[in-house]
Design a protein around this motif. Structure first.
Motif, short mmCIF file in Angstrom:
data_model
loop_
_atom_site.label_atom_id
_atom_site.label_comp_id
_atom_site.label_asym_id
_atom_site.label_seq_id
_atom_site.Cartn_x
_atom_site.Cartn_y
_atom_site.Cartn_z
N SER A 1 0.84 -1.21 0.00
CA SER A 1 0.00 0.00 0.00
C SER A 1 0.87 1.25 0.00
N GLU A 2 0.40 2.29 -0.73
CA GLU A 2 1.17 3.53 -0.84
C GLU A 2 0.43 4.66 -0.11
N ILE A 3 1.17 5.41 0.70
CA ILE A 3 0.60 6.57 1.38
C ILE A 3 0.43 7.69 0.36
N THR A 4 -0.79 8.26 0.29
CA THR A 4 -1.07 9.31 -0.70
C THR A 4 -1.23 10.69 -0.06
N PHE A 5 -1.63 10.74 1.22
CA PHE A 5 -1.83 12.05 1.86
C PHE A 5 -1.83 11.85 3.36
N VAL A 6 -1.30 12.85 4.09
CA VAL A 6 -1.27 12.79 5.55
C VAL A 6 -1.82 14.10 6.12
N SER B 1 -4.23 8.87 4.40
CA SER B 1 -4.89 8.29 3.23
C SER B 1 -3.89 7.39 2.50
N LEU B 2 -4.37 6.24 2.04
CA LEU B 2 -3.49 5.30 1.36
C LEU B 2 -4.23 4.56 0.26
N ARG B 3 -3.45 3.99 -0.66
CA ARG B 3 -4.02 3.22 -1.76
C ARG B 3 -3.58 1.77 -1.59
N HIS B 4 -4.56 0.89 -1.29
CA HIS B 4 -4.28 -0.53 -1.08
C HIS B 4 -4.40 -1.26 -2.41
N PRO B 5 -3.47 -2.17 -2.74
CA PRO B 5 -3.50 -2.80 -4.07
C PRO B 5 -4.75 -3.64 -4.33
N PRO C 1 3.74 10.97 2.62
CA PRO C 1 3.30 10.51 1.29
C PRO C 1 4.44 9.85 0.52
N GLY C 2 4.11 8.78 -0.16
CA GLY C 2 5.11 8.02 -0.92
C GLY C 2 5.61 6.80 -0.19
N ASP C 3 5.49 6.77 1.14
CA ASP C 3 5.91 5.59 1.91
C ASP C 3 5.06 4.38 1.53
N ARG C 4 5.68 3.21 1.63
CA ARG C 4 4.96 1.95 1.43
C ARG C 4 4.72 1.31 2.80
#
Length: 343
Positions: A287-292, A302-306, A322-325
């Motif tokens: 998952s990628e962090i998109t916003f904090v 906020s994150l995007r889960h595959p 943001p950008g962290d996995r």
């Protein structure tokens, strides 16, 4: 101060072709503080004004203790209902002193001892001779509350009482007002669109939507066990996770999750942000962090889960950016699920 039960049964109200209240039922026990929570246009203020006698419903009954206030053949005038009301703009008289404003509802010769007593209750006895315009917003709000309490009403109604205050003052005032209402012991109904305000002040919260009361419960029960997905999202941040239920268990992308109410088939499972735990990792497919949204004491992430898509998680003192996995785990207890919408 005397406190009485307020009972509303089957109340409906139209403005032209628009049905503002739809068969509303509400029972407020003596001494209870009840919040009417809902979005703009949900009917909250119309219901409050109907209780006060400022609007006449088309159907239903309104009772205060053993007294019938309204039905198809009865309509007790507003001034005879023994109901105090604090309006959204406070409606103080600028040409009268603080004490005169408070004494306004006590007749032509107000009891000075009673005026002094309620001003002491709200911490404004030292300002009795001042005009409202010389007071802060918070002080004016307390004058309006004192004026409503002075006649010893059986029920107190408040319409968005903190909407004219800035955020910091609003948070402090709602704590103070809660203490004052608890000390007065009067049955109280207040209107708000603010979930935090409803949860802080309300012993019970009635959630309204499109003229109906969808759920009445204590703040904890409402947040943890909402009866539908709309309420789940309205009273707090909510992730709805698709799964397949079989009784009190549901299979999801995060494994099996317990259910407090049994369900069968495809469902949307309520997962609050604080029930997701995040751990940094180096996996580019994670998952990628998109916003904090950083608040100091915690952060909404906020994150995007595959597999699941967009999610929100709450973390305490997190330095995730943001950008962290990250890996994501469900760490909550049994929750609720709602039938999945048909596609």
């Amino acid at each position: 101060m005397r406190s009485r039960r307020l009972r509303i049964t089957g109340v409906s109200k139209r403005f032209g072709d628009h049905e503002v209240l739809r068969d509303v039922d509400l029972d407020v026990a003596p001494g209870t503080i009840c919040a009417l929570l809902g979005p703009s246009g949900s009917g909250k203020t119309t219901l409050l004004r109907s209780i006060a006698g400022l609007e006449a419903p088309e159907a239903g009954t309104i009772e205060l203790g053993e007294q019938l206030l309204f039905d198809s053949r009865t309509a007790v005038p507003a001034e005879k209902r023994r109901i105090g009301m604090v309006f959204q703009d406070w409606a103080l008289f600028p040409h009268l002193s603080v004490a005169q404003n408070v004494g306004f509802g006590l007749g032509r010769r107000p009891d000075r001892d009673r005026v002094t007593a309620v001003l002491e209750m709200v911490g404004l006895a030292a300002h009795a001779g001042r005009s409202p315009g010389t007071l802060s917003g918070g002080q004016q709000q307390r004058v309006a509350l004192a004026r409503a309490l002075a006649p010893r009403p059986d029920v107190l109604l408040l319409d968005e009482p903190f909407s004219n205050l800035d955020v910091t003052l609003r948070a402090r005032l709602r704590r103070e007002v809660h203490g004052l209402l608890r000390a007065a012991g009067v049955t109280t109904v207040f209107v708000t669109h603010d979930q935090d305000e409803a949860f802080v002040l309300g012993d019970r919260v009635a959630v309204m939507n499109e003229g109906r009361i969808e759920q009445v419960d204590g703040p904890f029960e409402l947040y943890v066990h909402p009866v539908n997905s709309w309420i789940a999202g309205f009273v707090g941040d909510a992730n709805l996770l698709r799964g397949c239920a079989d009784g009190h268990r549901v299979a999801t992308a995060f494994g099996e999750i317990g259910l407090v109410r049994p369900a069968v088939g495809e469902v949307d499972v309520l997962v609050r942000p604080e029930h997701l735990a995040l751990t940094r990792c180096d996996d580019p497919a994670a998952s990628e962090i998109t916003f904090v949204e950083y608040y100091g004491h915690d952060a909404m992430i906020s994150l995007r889960h595959p597999d699941v898509g967009e999610l929100r998680a709450r973390a305490i003192a997190s330095d995730i950016v943001p950008g962290d996995r990250v890996t994501v785990r469900f760490v909550g207890g049994p929750t609720v699920a709602f039938p999945a919408p048909t596609r």
